[in-house]
Write a protein that holds these residues in place. Structure first.
Motif, PDB file in Angstrom:
ATOM      1  N   LYS A 335       0.706  -1.207  -0.049  1.00  0.00           N
ATOM      2  CA  LYS A 335       0.070   0.186  -0.140  1.00  0.00           C
ATOM      3  C   LYS A 335       0.654   1.118  -0.042  1.00  0.00           C
ATOM      4  CE  LYS A 335      -0.941   0.240   4.892  1.00  0.00           C
ATOM      5  NZ  LYS A 335      -0.589  -1.122   5.397  1.00  0.00           N
ATOM      6  N   LEU A 338       1.851   1.343  -4.177  1.00  0.00           N
ATOM      7  CA  LEU A 338       0.858   0.793  -5.459  1.00  0.00           C
ATOM      8  C   LEU A 338      -0.391   2.016  -5.026  1.00  0.00           C
ATOM      9  CD1 LEU A 338       0.384  -0.680  -7.995  1.00  0.00           C
ATOM     10  CD2 LEU A 338      -0.745  -2.217  -6.556  1.00  0.00           C
ATOM     11  N   PHE A 339      -0.460   2.648  -6.142  1.00  0.00           N
ATOM     12  CA  PHE A 339      -1.793   3.587  -5.937  1.00  0.00           C
ATOM     13  C   PHE A 339      -2.620   3.505  -7.051  1.00  0.00           C
ATOM     14  CE2 PHE A 339       2.155   5.291  -3.811  1.00  0.00           C
ATOM     15  CZ  PHE A 339       1.557   5.500  -2.600  1.00  0.00           C
ATOM     16  N   GLU A 340      -3.822   4.327  -7.058  1.00  0.00           N
ATOM     17  CA  GLU A 340      -4.704   4.155  -8.183  1.00  0.00           C
ATOM     18  C   GLU A 340      -5.004   5.744  -8.173  1.00  0.00           C
ATOM     19  OE1 GLU A 340      -7.927   1.774  -7.126  1.00  0.00           O
ATOM     20  OE2 GLU A 340      -8.537   1.960  -9.414  1.00  0.00           O
ATOM     21  N   SER A 341      -5.377   6.003  -9.608  1.00  0.00           N
ATOM     22  CA  SER A 341      -5.840   7.392  -9.811  1.00  0.00           C
ATOM     23  C   SER A 341      -6.468   7.472 -11.204  1.00  0.00           C
ATOM     24  CB  SER A 341      -4.777   8.657  -9.570  1.00  0.00           C
ATOM     25  OG  SER A 341      -3.835   8.609 -10.690  1.00  0.00           O
ATOM     26  N   ARG A 345      -3.992   2.322 -12.263  1.00  0.00           N
ATOM     27  CA  ARG A 345      -2.688   1.990 -11.269  1.00  0.00           C
ATOM     28  C   ARG A 345      -1.412   2.282 -11.509  1.00  0.00           C
ATOM     29  NH1 ARG A 345      -5.014  -3.345  -8.325  1.00  0.00           N
ATOM     30  NH2 ARG A 345      -7.379  -2.740  -8.389  1.00  0.00           N
ATOM     31  N   PHE A 346      -0.718   2.795 -10.696  1.00  0.00           N
ATOM     32  CA  PHE A 346       0.661   3.131 -10.764  1.00  0.00           C
ATOM     33  C   PHE A 346       1.511   2.672  -9.525  1.00  0.00           C
ATOM     34  CE2 PHE A 346       1.339   6.971  -8.362  1.00  0.00           C
ATOM     35  CZ  PHE A 346       0.025   7.525  -8.478  1.00  0.00           C
TER      36      PHE A 346
ATOM     37  N   ALA B   2       0.070  12.112  -8.392  1.00  0.00           N
ATOM     38  CA  ALA B   2      -1.050  12.913  -8.467  1.00  0.00           C
ATOM     39  C   ALA B   2      -1.751  13.039  -6.906  1.00  0.00           C
ATOM     40  CB  ALA B   2      -2.172  12.298  -9.175  1.00  0.00           C
ATOM     41  N   SER B   4      -4.637  12.791  -6.006  1.00  0.00           N
ATOM     42  CA  SER B   4      -5.902  12.211  -6.063  1.00  0.00           C
ATOM     43  C   SER B   4      -5.591  10.660  -5.789  1.00  0.00           C
ATOM     44  CB  SER B   4      -6.912  12.344  -6.974  1.00  0.00           C
ATOM     45  OG  SER B   4      -6.111  12.144  -8.264  1.00  0.00           O
ATOM     46  N   ALA B   5      -4.510  10.273  -5.856  1.00  0.00           N
ATOM     47  CA  ALA B   5      -3.995   8.814  -5.887  1.00  0.00           C
ATOM     48  C   ALA B   5      -4.266   8.487  -4.501  1.00  0.00           C
ATOM     49  CB  ALA B   5      -2.631   8.803  -6.248  1.00  0.00           C
ATOM     50  N   LYS B   6      -5.110   7.092  -4.674  1.00  0.00           N
ATOM     51  CA  LYS B   6      -5.404   6.460  -3.342  1.00  0.00           C
ATOM     52  C   LYS B   6      -4.518   5.144  -3.335  1.00  0.00           C
ATOM     53  CE  LYS B   6      -9.547   4.154  -3.958  1.00  0.00           C
ATOM     54  NZ  LYS B   6     -10.004   3.989  -5.131  1.00  0.00           N
ATOM     55  N   PRO B   7      -4.034   4.941  -2.372  1.00  0.00           N
ATOM     56  CA  PRO B   7      -3.099   3.348  -2.012  1.00  0.00           C
ATOM     57  C   PRO B   7      -3.908   2.348  -2.187  1.00  0.00           C
ATOM     58  CG  PRO B   7      -3.293   4.690   0.151  1.00  0.00           C
ATOM     59  CD  PRO B   7      -4.012   5.549  -0.893  1.00  0.00           C
ATOM     60  N   ILE B   8      -3.250   1.252  -2.876  1.00  0.00           N
ATOM     61  CA  ILE B   8      -4.223  -0.021  -3.046  1.00  0.00           C
ATOM     62  C   ILE B   8      -3.684  -0.746  -2.146  1.00  0.00           C
ATOM     63  CG2 ILE B   8      -4.572  -1.752  -4.628  1.00  0.00           C
ATOM     64  CD1 ILE B   8      -4.394   0.280  -6.934  1.00  0.00           C
ATOM     65  N   SER B   9      -4.458  -1.532  -1.181  1.00  0.00           N
ATOM     66  CA  SER B   9      -3.815  -2.687  -0.630  1.00  0.00           C
ATOM     67  C   SER B   9      -4.672  -4.050  -0.922  1.00  0.00           C
ATOM     68  CB  SER B   9      -4.042  -2.516   0.938  1.00  0.00           C
ATOM     69  OG  SER B   9      -5.331  -1.853   1.196  1.00  0.00           O
ATOM     70  N   SER B  10      -4.097  -5.012  -0.241  1.00  0.00           N
ATOM     71  CA  SER B  10      -4.535  -6.374  -0.660  1.00  0.00           C
ATOM     72  C   SER B  10      -5.942  -6.644  -0.221  1.00  0.00           C
ATOM     73  CB  SER B  10      -3.644  -7.470   0.114  1.00  0.00           C
ATOM     74  OG  SER B  10      -3.535  -7.150   1.435  1.00  0.00           O
TER      75      SER B  10
END
Lengths: 611, 78
Positions: A335, A338-341, A345-346, B2, B4-10
């Motif tokens: 977390k 890795l991010f989403e915008s 994903r990036f 950016a 607005s980027a929000k972190p992705i977790s499992s």
């Protein structure tokens, strides 16, 4: 020196070049940092426009022998002055080839954000980083020698513009200087050599200087470093780094004595290094350090909330020209990287290597994305070679897309974050479990097919037919037992209703239960009939038949006795006789018989069931 | 990066992996055992293919996820 003669000729060529533009450098302050194997030159320029036209570009000049080792060049501009310095802004720099300039020079143009008008001035900070610019001299030393290196530059700031005032300071790791070029206004203070100030110099003024000094700092050069960053959406970023290190300093001659080294490592091994420190991001886990032979146990891991530090020792101390290869691996929590915008994903992760003060000749960064990633694009803050590959790893079908970034001559200044953008459907996350599930399902289906398949070769042999019949008999007996068990459960129900009757006195309920039971038992006995006929008829069941018969008989007996008991009790309730002593005796006698019968039936069921 | 980027977790917190692996493998193995007991004890004639298939499917779902979580818990991030 041959080198200096070459430059004297070069100077003659340079001095005949006309003044390039109306810019004037009113002040230059150069600081050359020679404390490590990497040469860092910080130049502070104050540029003035003396002409009438607005100028938007400032040229930097480097002689070719320096330019080929130039690996990093950045220029920043501070808006504010003095103590009220604002945020530094990076200015774009590009290589240019202006006409009419001497061919021995390479030029870079800094683009100014606002053009420089008449009489205006601007202050620029330029950081230039060079690798492989310190030449070991002598080139071969023994184990006990210290390492001496030569550095060359110009005491004057090489520029296409007129320079009004300038200063140069060369910072050395220690005060031990073999020789250095002495010009006017040169002084050695501690471990710093100062040149200047010099005033009013023409464009392209150049005076070579040479500094020959002691530098025992580790000359760690990674000839090749492959960093593999594997992203798993199940919560991990696994980083594996394959190092091929070499000591890039003066080569070792005359062999290596472990005894001498062990006795006085700082004297008999001054030019060597034996430990490296890698700084990982915080919360790095599952760290390992190994090579082709296996785990290398000489490592220490420590960490706090800001960083994780791994101190490693190669299998032997590294002397000049010696090589070693090893692998470091660690995992990072997903977390944080890795991010989403906007549906994309990036991965946002550091480009360079976690070790400080290391020069990487060839760095290959591979970003392994999860299977099913699409529309991959990369943003790197400096130019790199890009390729795409496919990697097959655990539980893959089509393979994982891999972004390969290649860059030569990497220094710690390149430890900047880069981004790999891609699209990913969340359902693709379930590919791996689905594969495992289908694997197990395949196993079960194979078992089912095997159990259902008829594997015998001869379908007409006597034993085969006998087996078939026996299967049938077994199945029939099983069914018979099922029916008997159902009958027994009906009996139980009746007993319960009798019990209820004795408690509540509800005769109607008991009667209804009995009626339903009657119907059920009748049906069951009807079902039973063909099964019994079959068992009786088949020769293979001859042995078991008497038992089955006995079982059926006993069951019938039980049924009759139970019904009798029920009738008696119900009658007594209906007549409100309250039940005489005689009735009670008869009922209890029946009950005894029933109990005996029940245990006999249970025994028989067990016997018959075991065939 | 950016803003607005929000972190992705499992999808499942990492800390649950060992427990999940244990529970799911346990259930999976119990269902597998019942599958094989059924295969061995019922005779060929009165064996129901539907029951076999459902038991097998349930067992493989549990074993599949169980082994996935076991892999993840041991550090093999698939």
């Amino acid at each position: 020196m041959r080198f200096q003669l070459g430059f004297a000729l070069f100077l003659l060529a340079v001095l005949s070049v006309p003044v390039y533009s109306d810019l004037i450098i009113s002040k230059v302050d150069r600081k050359i940092d020679l404390t490590s194997q990497i040469v860092r030159v910080i130049t502070t320029l104050k540029v003035e426009n003396d002409g009438s036209d607005t100028v938007s570009e400032v040229l930097l000049a480097f002689p070719d022998y320096q330019a080929k080792n130039l690996v990093y060049l950045i220029s920043t501009h501070n808006e504010g002055k003095g103590k009220s310095k604002g945020l530094a802004t990076n200015l774009p720099i590009k290589a240019v080839h202006p006409e009419g300039m001497p061919p021995e020079l390479s030029f870079f143009a800094i683009s100014l954000i606002k053009g420089l008008g008449k009489g205006e001035s601007v202050t620029l900070d330029v950081l230039a980083v060079f690798t492989h610019s310190l030449q070991p001299f002598p080139e071969e030393i023994t184990q006990a020698d210290t390492q001496l290196v030569i550095f060359r530059d110009s005491s004057y700031y090489l520029s296409p513009y007129q320079v009004k005032a300038q200063l140069l300071s060369v910072k050395l790791p220690n005060p031990k200087v073999e020789t250095y070029t002495k010009l006017e206004n040169t002084k050695l203070v501690g471990s710093e050599i100062k040149y200047g100030p010099y005033e009013d110099l023409h464009p392209f003024s150049y005076t070579p200087i040479v500094v020959h000094y002691e530098n025992n700092r580790p000359f760690t050069v990674a000839e090749e470093l492959v960093r593999e960053i594997e992203v798993s959406h199940w919560g991990n970023v696994q980083i594996t780094e394959h190092y091929k290190l070499v000591h890039g300093g003066a080569h070792n001659k005359g062999g290596f004595s472990r005894l001498d080294y062990q006795a006085r490592p700082h004297v008999r091994g001054a030019s060597s290094f034996k430990r490296l420190v890698a700084r990982f991001p915080p919360r790095a886990h599952s760290v390992y350090y190994r090579d082709e032979i296996g785990n290398i146990s000489t490592s220490h891991l420590s960490g706090d909330s800001r960083k994780t530090e791994l101190e490693i020792e190669p299998r032997y101390p590294m002397f000049g020209g010696w090589r070693t290869a090893f692998t470091i691996g660690y995992g990072l929590p997903l977390k944080e990287y890795l991010f989403e915008s906007a549906g994309n994903r990036f991965v946002n992760i550091s480009f360079g290597c976690p070790m400080g003060d290391i020069v990487i000749d060839n760095l290959i960064v591979k970003v392994v994305l999860p299977e099913g990633s699409k529309d991959i694009s990369v943003t790197v803050p400096f130019p790199v070679n890009q390729m795409q590959e496919v990697k097959y790893s655990h539980l893959d079908i089509v393979g994982r897309p891999v972004v390969v970034l290649e860059k030569s001559n990497v220094v710690p200044e390149h430890n900047q974050h880069f981004q790999v953008y891609y699209k990913f459907n969340n359902l693709s996350l379930f590919r791996e479990p689905l594969m495992l599930i289908s694997g197990f399902l395949f196993l079960f289906v194979t078992c089912i097919i095997y159990m259902h398949a008829d594997m015998s070769i001869s379908k007409s042999s006597a034993s085969y037919l006998a087996k078939l019949q026996w299967d049938e008999v077994q199945a029939t007996i099983q069914q018979t037992l099922n029916i008997i068990n159902q009958c027994l459960s009906v009996h139980d129900k009746l007993e319960i209703s009798l019990h209820d009757l004795s408690r509540t006195g509800d005769v109607q309920a008991c009667k209804a239960t009995r009626k339903a039971a009657d119907v059920l038992l009748k049906e069951l006995s009807k079902d039973l009939k063909p099964l019994l006929n079959f068992i009786q008829a088949s020769p293979q069941a001859a042995q078991i038949w008497p038992k089955v018969e006995e079982l059926i008989a006993k069951e019938k007996d039980t049924q009759e006795k139970l019904m009798l008991k029920i009738s008696m009790v119900v009658d007594s309730y209906e007549k409100k006789s309250g039940g005489g002593r005689e009735l009670e005796n008869r009922v209890s006698a029946l009950q005894q018989k029933l109990t005996v019968l029940r245990s006999e039936i249970d025994e028989l069921v067990d016997v018959v069931g075991e065939i | 990066m950016a803003p607005s980027a929000k972190p992705i977790s499992s999808p499942v917190p990492d800390a649950w992996y060992p427990t999940l692996a244990f529970l799911m493998l346990f259930v999976g193995l119990v269902v597998t055992a019942s599958f094989f007991i059924y295969e061995a004890t019922s005779s060929r004639r009165n064996r129901s293919i539907a029951k076999e298939l459902t038991t097998g499917a349930v067992a493989s779902v549990f074993l599949g996820f169980g082994s996935l979580f076991l892999l993840l818990a041991t550090g093999v991030y698939v």
